[in-house]
Design a protein around this motif. Structure first.
Motif, PDB file in Angstrom:
ATOM      1  N   ALA A   1       0.813  -1.104  -0.017  1.00 38.08           N
ATOM      2  CA  ALA A   1      -0.128  -0.022  -0.055  1.00 38.08           C
ATOM      3  C   ALA A   1       1.017   1.285  -0.028  1.00 38.08           C
ATOM      4  CB  ALA A   1      -1.049   0.153   1.249  1.00 38.08           C
ATOM      5  N   GLY A   2       1.961   1.171   0.579  1.00 43.05           N
ATOM      6  CA  GLY A   2       2.758   2.321   0.908  1.00 43.05           C
ATOM      7  C   GLY A   2       3.642   2.637  -0.324  1.00 43.05           C
ATOM      8  N   LEU A   3       3.823   1.367  -1.029  1.00 47.15           N
ATOM      9  CA  LEU A   3       4.528   1.565  -2.456  1.00 47.15           C
ATOM     10  C   LEU A   3       3.582   1.987  -3.658  1.00 47.15           C
ATOM     11  CD1 LEU A   3       7.092  -1.324  -2.248  1.00 47.15           C
ATOM     12  CD2 LEU A   3       7.556   0.960  -2.161  1.00 47.15           C
ATOM     13  N   GLY A   4       2.397   1.740  -3.417  1.00 51.23           N
ATOM     14  CA  GLY A   4       1.316   2.062  -4.447  1.00 51.23           C
ATOM     15  C   GLY A   4       1.294   0.926  -5.433  1.00 51.23           C
ATOM     16  N   VAL A   5       1.351  -0.302  -5.103  1.00 53.40           N
ATOM     17  CA  VAL A   5       1.441  -1.284  -6.304  1.00 53.40           C
ATOM     18  C   VAL A   5       0.102  -1.859  -6.483  1.00 53.40           C
ATOM     19  CG1 VAL A   5       3.784  -1.771  -5.753  1.00 53.40           C
ATOM     20  CG2 VAL A   5       1.964  -3.122  -4.640  1.00 53.40           C
ATOM     21  N   ARG A   6      -0.126  -2.475  -7.879  1.00 48.83           N
ATOM     22  CA  ARG A   6      -1.356  -2.802  -8.208  1.00 48.83           C
ATOM     23  C   ARG A   6      -1.716  -4.132  -7.492  1.00 48.83           C
ATOM     24  NH1 ARG A   6      -2.687  -0.275 -13.269  1.00 48.83           N
ATOM     25  NH2 ARG A   6      -0.712   0.611 -14.030  1.00 48.83           N
ATOM     26  N   GLY A   7      -3.100  -4.314  -7.413  1.00 49.03           N
ATOM     27  CA  GLY A   7      -3.479  -5.528  -6.881  1.00 49.03           C
ATOM     28  C   GLY A   7      -3.513  -5.961  -5.524  1.00 49.03           C
ATOM     29  N   PRO A   8      -4.325  -6.792  -5.374  1.00 53.97           N
ATOM     30  CA  PRO A   8      -4.439  -7.501  -3.907  1.00 53.97           C
ATOM     31  C   PRO A   8      -3.180  -8.104  -3.572  1.00 53.97           C
ATOM     32  CG  PRO A   8      -5.813  -8.657  -4.869  1.00 53.97           C
ATOM     33  CD  PRO A   8      -5.470  -7.662  -5.853  1.00 53.97           C
ATOM     34  N   ILE A   9      -2.654  -7.912  -2.377  1.00 54.42           N
ATOM     35  CA  ILE A   9      -1.437  -8.771  -1.969  1.00 54.42           C
ATOM     36  C   ILE A   9      -1.801  -9.955  -0.838  1.00 54.42           C
ATOM     37  CG2 ILE A   9       0.709  -8.530  -0.647  1.00 54.42           C
ATOM     38  CD1 ILE A   9       1.149  -5.770  -1.636  1.00 54.42           C
ATOM     39  N   THR A  10      -1.829 -10.970  -1.641  1.00 54.29           N
ATOM     40  CA  THR A  10      -2.103 -12.185  -0.892  1.00 54.29           C
ATOM     41  C   THR A  10      -0.721 -12.937  -0.481  1.00 54.29           C
ATOM     42  OG1 THR A  10      -2.846 -13.267  -2.779  1.00 54.29           O
ATOM     43  CG2 THR A  10      -4.527 -12.208  -1.698  1.00 54.29           C
ATOM     44  N   SER A  11      -0.940 -13.934   0.367  1.00 52.90           N
ATOM     45  CA  SER A  11       0.314 -14.866   0.500  1.00 52.90           C
ATOM     46  C   SER A  11       0.753 -15.800  -0.669  1.00 52.90           C
ATOM     47  CB  SER A  11       0.097 -15.804   1.563  1.00 52.90           C
ATOM     48  OG  SER A  11       1.143 -16.510   1.716  1.00 52.90           O
ATOM     49  N   PRO A  12       1.986 -15.685  -1.112  1.00 53.07           N
ATOM     50  CA  PRO A  12       2.496 -16.359  -2.231  1.00 53.07           C
ATOM     51  C   PRO A  12       2.520 -17.954  -2.143  1.00 53.07           C
ATOM     52  CG  PRO A  12       4.231 -15.006  -1.725  1.00 53.07           C
ATOM     53  CD  PRO A  12       3.097 -14.889  -0.631  1.00 53.07           C
ATOM     54  N   THR A  13       2.181 -18.361  -0.873  1.00 52.78           N
ATOM     55  CA  THR A  13       2.650 -19.707  -0.558  1.00 52.78           C
ATOM     56  C   THR A  13       2.733 -20.735  -1.595  1.00 52.78           C
ATOM     57  OG1 THR A  13       2.038 -19.358   1.806  1.00 52.78           O
ATOM     58  CG2 THR A  13       2.057 -21.616   1.274  1.00 52.78           C
TER      59      THR A  13
END
Length: 170
Positions: free
Chosen positions: A54-66
């Motif tokens: 969020a602070g970097l202003g990136v696209r898409g939801p960030i979910t665990s990449p497990t």
């Protein structure tokens, strides 16, 4: 002569505080930064990464990449993003050789790279990195959120100076 690392500790009392801390940390990040996260399951590694994203202003939801091991999030110019975020979960990787097969070296210079469970596996990807160890009390999974303590340890570069700035703004 022995060098002493400037270890910094922070405590988060809610998931929202974890996220907000990630946003503040992101303000100090730049392309080429490597962050190595550790902590037990459910400690808040992905929640912290969501705040960083969020602070970097990136696209898409960030979910665990497990299960996919790595996700790349491009910057969203509309959200002020300029640096991509690469989010890696090394939990299921068997060693440095498997990390090398991900070809993360290609992305490290141009991105902020956050690696969960990466201690001892990804340190070679950058000359300097920030280690973030998140500790949480042993509680039942259905228990309410218990405070987390994050221990931030700089390894080379200007991380020590940036941690001093983070301490001032947190």
């Amino acid at each position: 002569m022995r060098l002493t690392l400037a270890v910094v500790k922070f405590t988060w009392n809610t998931p929202e505080e974890t996220h907000a801390f990630g946003v503040r940390l992101a303000a100090l990040l730049r392309a080429g930064d490597l962050l190595v996260l550790s902590g037990p399951l459910g400690a808040g590694k992905t929640a912290l990464t969501q705040g960083i994203g969020a602070g970097l202003g990136v696209r898409g939801p960030i979910t665990s990449p497990t299960f996919v091991i790595a996700r790349a999030h491009e910057p969203d110019a509309g959200a002020g993003g300029v640096v991509p975020l690469v989010h890696v979960d090394a939990y299921r990787l068997g060693g440095v050789g498997e990390v090398d097969h991900l070809d993360l070296e290609a992305d490290v210079e141009d991105s902020v790279t956050v690696v969960e469970w990466g201690g001892g596996l990804v340190d070679h990807l950058a000359e300097a990195h920030l280690e973030i160890a998140i500790e949480r009390p042993d509680v039942a999974e259905d228990a309410e959120f218990e405070p987390r303590t994050a221990v931030l340890t700089p390894h080379g570069g200007d991380w020590e100076q940036r941690l001093n700035v983070l301490r001032e703004i947190s």
